[in-house]
Enzyme design. Structure first.
Site, short mmCIF file in Angstrom:
data_model
loop_
_atom_site.label_atom_id
_atom_site.label_comp_id
_atom_site.label_asym_id
_atom_site.label_seq_id
_atom_site.Cartn_x
_atom_site.Cartn_y
_atom_site.Cartn_z
N ALA A 1 0.72 -1.19 0.13
CA ALA A 1 -0.20 -0.10 0.05
C ALA A 1 0.96 1.41 -0.10
O ALA A 1 2.12 1.28 0.28
CB ALA A 1 -0.91 0.11 1.30
N ASP A 2 0.26 2.36 -0.41
CA ASP A 2 1.04 3.46 -0.43
C ASP A 2 -0.14 4.77 -0.05
O ASP A 2 -1.19 4.74 -0.59
CB ASP A 2 1.71 3.89 -1.68
CG ASP A 2 2.85 5.01 -1.62
OD1 ASP A 2 3.64 4.99 -0.69
OD2 ASP A 2 2.42 6.14 -2.19
N THR A 3 0.18 5.64 0.68
CA THR A 3 -0.58 7.00 0.65
C THR A 3 0.17 8.03 0.56
O THR A 3 1.30 8.50 0.81
CB THR A 3 -1.02 6.82 2.45
OG1 THR A 3 -1.50 5.61 2.84
CG2 THR A 3 -1.92 7.94 2.72
#
Length: 210
Positions: A75-77
């Site tokens: 995941a990446d934000t």
């Protein structure tokens, strides 16, 4: 590279303790390892394309470290305001610049999640609107001194002290923390990974010891 695959265990290609805690919260048993890739923004790249591209790359890199046939999640934000991606602050001045940009305004938090298994890769993205109250300069300095914002996208943690800046959240709160739980659970189910399996294993273990 891991030499053995544990049945029912997801591989989390992220060193983030927050994402690990969120997976544990919904009962997903997992093993965790860090995964390093180039996260530079390409010239002219839009925020939504950036976060999806980086997340896919993390999942593919994680797949190379995990056992063959394993299910890998990454995941990446990205915190985005006026189309600009706010990364992690370099120093106190940079952190203050970020908070000034966010102060009294709404911004977007885009979190992408990718799951990979063999040649199959699926990516989803969840966008959440976060509204900040006005933040005073003394608060910015005190917040930086707390140490919390140093490794956080956008220079704040909604699950920590940074919560005092937040007036409203429209969308997924857990996505702002780092992993949209509803959408992640749905995505994992398509790969045969169910929630509550970790909790069931713990309960079974506890029953056997009673």
């Amino acid at each position: 590279m891991y030499s053995e695959q544990q049945n029912g265990v997801l591989y989390l290609a992220s060193a983030s303790p927050r994402r690990s805690e969120l997976l544990t919260q919904i009962g997903v048993a997992h093993r965790q390892f860090g995964c390093s890739i180039d996260e530079s923004v390409m010239a002219g790249e839009q925020a939504e394309h950036y976060v999806e591209r980086v997340t896919r790359a993390k999942a593919l890199a994680g797949r190379e470290q995990a056992p063959a046939g394993a299910v890998v999640l990454a995941a990446d934000t990205a915190v985005v305001i006026d189309g600009q991606i706010l990364g992690k602050p370099r120093d106190a001045a940079h952190a203050a610049d970020m908070l000034r940009a966010l102060s009294g305004r709404s911004h977007q938090v885009m979190t992408a999640v990718a799951v990979a298994c063999d040649e199959r890769v699926e990516v989803i993205r969840v966008d959440t609107r976060v509204c900040f109250r006005q933040i005073e300069a003394r608060e910015m300095a005190a917040y930086w001194a707390s140490g919390e914002p140093a490794d956080k996208a956008g220079g704040y943690a909604i699950q920590g002290l940074g919560a005092v800046f937040v007036k409203a959240v429209e969308g997924s709160y857990s996505a702002v923390v780092g992993l949209p739980l509803l959408e992640t659970a749905q995505l994992l189910a398509r790969f045969g990974v169910d929630c509550w399996q970790g909790l069931e294993a713990e309960n079974s273990s506890g029953s056997s010891q009673a």
